[in-house]
Every structure is written in structure tokens, then in C-alpha cells.
Scaffold this active site. Sequence first.
Site, PDB file in Angstrom:
ATOM      1  CD  GLU A   1       4.375   2.030  -9.156  1.00 14.92           C
ATOM      2  OE1 GLU A   1       3.370   1.829  -8.450  1.00 14.92           O
ATOM      3  OE2 GLU A   1       5.157   1.118  -9.495  1.00 14.92           O
TER       4      GLU A   1
ATOM      5  N   GLY B   1       0.788  -1.233   0.000  1.00 16.43           N
ATOM      6  CA  GLY B   1       0.000   0.000   0.000  1.00 16.43           C
ATOM      7  C   GLY B   1       0.815   1.276   0.000  1.00 16.43           C
ATOM      8  CB  SER B   2       4.267   2.267  -0.985  1.00 22.47           C
ATOM      9  OG  SER B   2       4.378   1.867  -2.327  1.00 22.47           O
ATOM     10  CG  ASN B   3       1.388   3.280  -5.810  1.00 26.56           C
ATOM     11  OD1 ASN B   3       1.689   4.306  -6.396  1.00 26.56           O
ATOM     12  ND2 ASN B   3       2.022   2.134  -6.019  1.00 26.56           N
TER      13      ASN B   3
ATOM     14  CG  ASN C   1      -4.217  -0.893 -12.379  1.00 26.72           C
ATOM     15  OD1 ASN C   1      -4.003  -1.070 -11.180  1.00 26.72           O
ATOM     16  ND2 ASN C   1      -3.597  -1.589 -13.323  1.00 26.72           N
TER      17      ASN C   1
ATOM     18  CG  ASP D   1      -2.126  -4.611 -16.637  1.00 24.18           C
ATOM     19  OD1 ASP D   1      -2.717  -4.060 -15.697  1.00 24.18           O
ATOM     20  OD2 ASP D   1      -1.450  -5.644 -16.490  1.00 24.18           O
TER      21      ASP D   1
ATOM     22  CG  HIS E   1       0.999  -2.231 -15.252  1.00 27.33           C
ATOM     23  ND1 HIS E   1       0.667  -3.455 -14.702  1.00 27.33           N
ATOM     24  CD2 HIS E   1       2.010  -2.468 -16.121  1.00 27.33           C
ATOM     25  CE1 HIS E   1       1.430  -4.383 -15.232  1.00 27.33           C
ATOM     26  NE2 HIS E   1       2.259  -3.822 -16.087  1.00 27.33           N
TER      27      HIS E   1
ATOM     28  CG  MET F   1      -1.221  -7.714  -6.783  1.00 22.99           C
ATOM     29  SD  MET F   1      -0.548  -6.606  -8.062  1.00 22.99           S
ATOM     30  CE  MET F   1       0.556  -7.736  -8.903  1.00 22.99           C
ATOM     31  NE  ARG F   2      -6.897 -11.791  -5.616  1.00 23.83           N
ATOM     32  CZ  ARG F   2      -6.804 -13.080  -5.299  1.00 23.83           C
ATOM     33  NH1 ARG F   2      -7.063 -14.021  -6.189  1.00 23.83           N
ATOM     34  NH2 ARG F   2      -6.438 -13.429  -4.092  1.00 23.83           N
TER      35      ARG F   2
END
Length: 266
Positions: A224, A15-17, A157, A195, A159, A135-136
Amino acid sequence: MQRKIRIGALVSGGGSNLQAIIDACTEEKIDGRMVFVGADNPRAHGLERARHNGIATFVVDYDTIIADIRRNSEKAKLPEDCNMDELLARQALFPSGADLAKGRAFLMTRVPVENHLLEAIRPYPFDLLVLAGFMRNLSPYFIDRINTDPDRPRIMNIHPSLLPAFGGTDGYGDTFRYGCKVGGCTVHFIDYGEDTGPIIGQRAFPIVPGDDIEAVRKKGLQLEWELYPECIQLFAAGRLKVVKKSYDLGKGRTMQRKVVEISSKI
Ligand code: GAR
């Protein structure tokens, strides 16, 4: 003054983003506030970060629910508002004829899980859903229930590669192993593929002799944390528009693509 948008987030890991987005909201770099954080597993550290910031959290434990469905066919029942043939025709994760059986098997477990996810999200009205290391893959069943206006997508999202290169689960690893001299990250809207959705923003960095995968990942993550809040702020400011483009490639061929246009600051 512009109203703050309500942001929901889904995470799978560190969860750094997510943290970068929460901080950008606090620092008013984003005209928004985080209204919930959901995870696909109870171990996601992003949940801790959310709780620490007083944000509502929930877990929809994908692995447990999917295992349960596989064991117990009763639980494999699809929701009443789900038409499997229509979903199969629309999804783009398993495109070729031979893969449709895989697509059906995927949807048979994924749709019931996504139904749980929709239930979990329901108490929290939101304007934008951000996937922050989630990641789903999402199926059209879920996507269509969030993007009720197809011209105004609202699932974003981030990526870890310069899309359309290296979609999938290990963007930085794939970039490094391929021997790329430039890596990067991409923020895009979600569509039915993996993606593949319209690109909102990208950042690139050089990969130099001596860099290992960890160095590549570190450089990428730093970018990011800047890029994601910037793209979210463009959404908050109403500056993103998805337009359908059609290009004549000659010899009777055309290419169609939805792209994001960013309007200039008012
Ligand atoms: C980030 O590098 C993000 O780009 C990537 O997972 C990491 C999550 O880090 N996402 C994907 O690969 C999505 N396909 P974080 O949990 O510290 O934000």
C-alpha cells in the site's frame, strides 16, 4: 515545471498510508503537497503525524454528531440544498427495494455530518482528496460537492484487497479467512457504492503456508505504501482518465463500466 497539486486527506486511524504520502511529497516522488488532514474521531493517530509535519488538521467527530442527531430531532434537519429523494435514487450503498428504508435512515444522519465535513474542508482549497484508512462511506451528497465535474473524479481510496473481491471493512481478514493464495491492495476513485469505483492501481502478494492474518496485513501494507503514492503521482501528472466502456455480452445483454485509462508518460 509542473505545478504541485494540493492534496487533502481523511483518516480514521494509524495513518501509515498518510505518512507514506507525506514522505513521498517531501521526497518529490509526488508533485504535490498536503494541505489538510481531517479525521472522523479525535483519537486518530494520523492527526499526530500531520501535526508533526506542520499540516493543518481538523476533526469531525462522526460518532458524537450522529448520537446527537439521534437524540435531538431538531439537529436531524437536512441542509437546504439536500433533496432526499434524489439522493436515495443516486446512492448505491442500499440498492434493493427493501433496503431503501435503511438508506433513508443512513442519509438522515450522514448528510448532516457530511455537511460539517464540507464546512471543515472549505478553508483549504484542494485538487485531490485521498482517503487514507478513512472508515466511513461517503454519500452522494458529499461526493457530488467534491466531484463537481463527474468526468473528473477527485476522491481516491486505498482498499486492502484485490477489488472487486472483499470490499468492506476487513479486506485482509476476509482474504485470509477465505483461503486465498494471493492477497493484494487496490487504489480506486470513489463512486456511490462501497469500494466499487474505477480502479487506478493494484498490487498483489502471495499468501503462503504459515502466514497468519498479521503476516497478510504486513505484506499488504508494505505494498500500500508504494502503490498509493504512485497512483497519486499519476493523478498529479494528469495521466488518469475515466472513460465509459460498454461491452456486448451477447443475448441482448450489455455491461457498462467506468474504467481508468492511464496515459503513457510524456
Ligand atoms: C489500510 O490497510 C487501508 O487499506 C485500510 O485501512 C488501513 C489503514 O491503515 N482501509 C480500508 O479498509 C478502507 N475500507 P493506515 O491508517 O495505517 O493507513
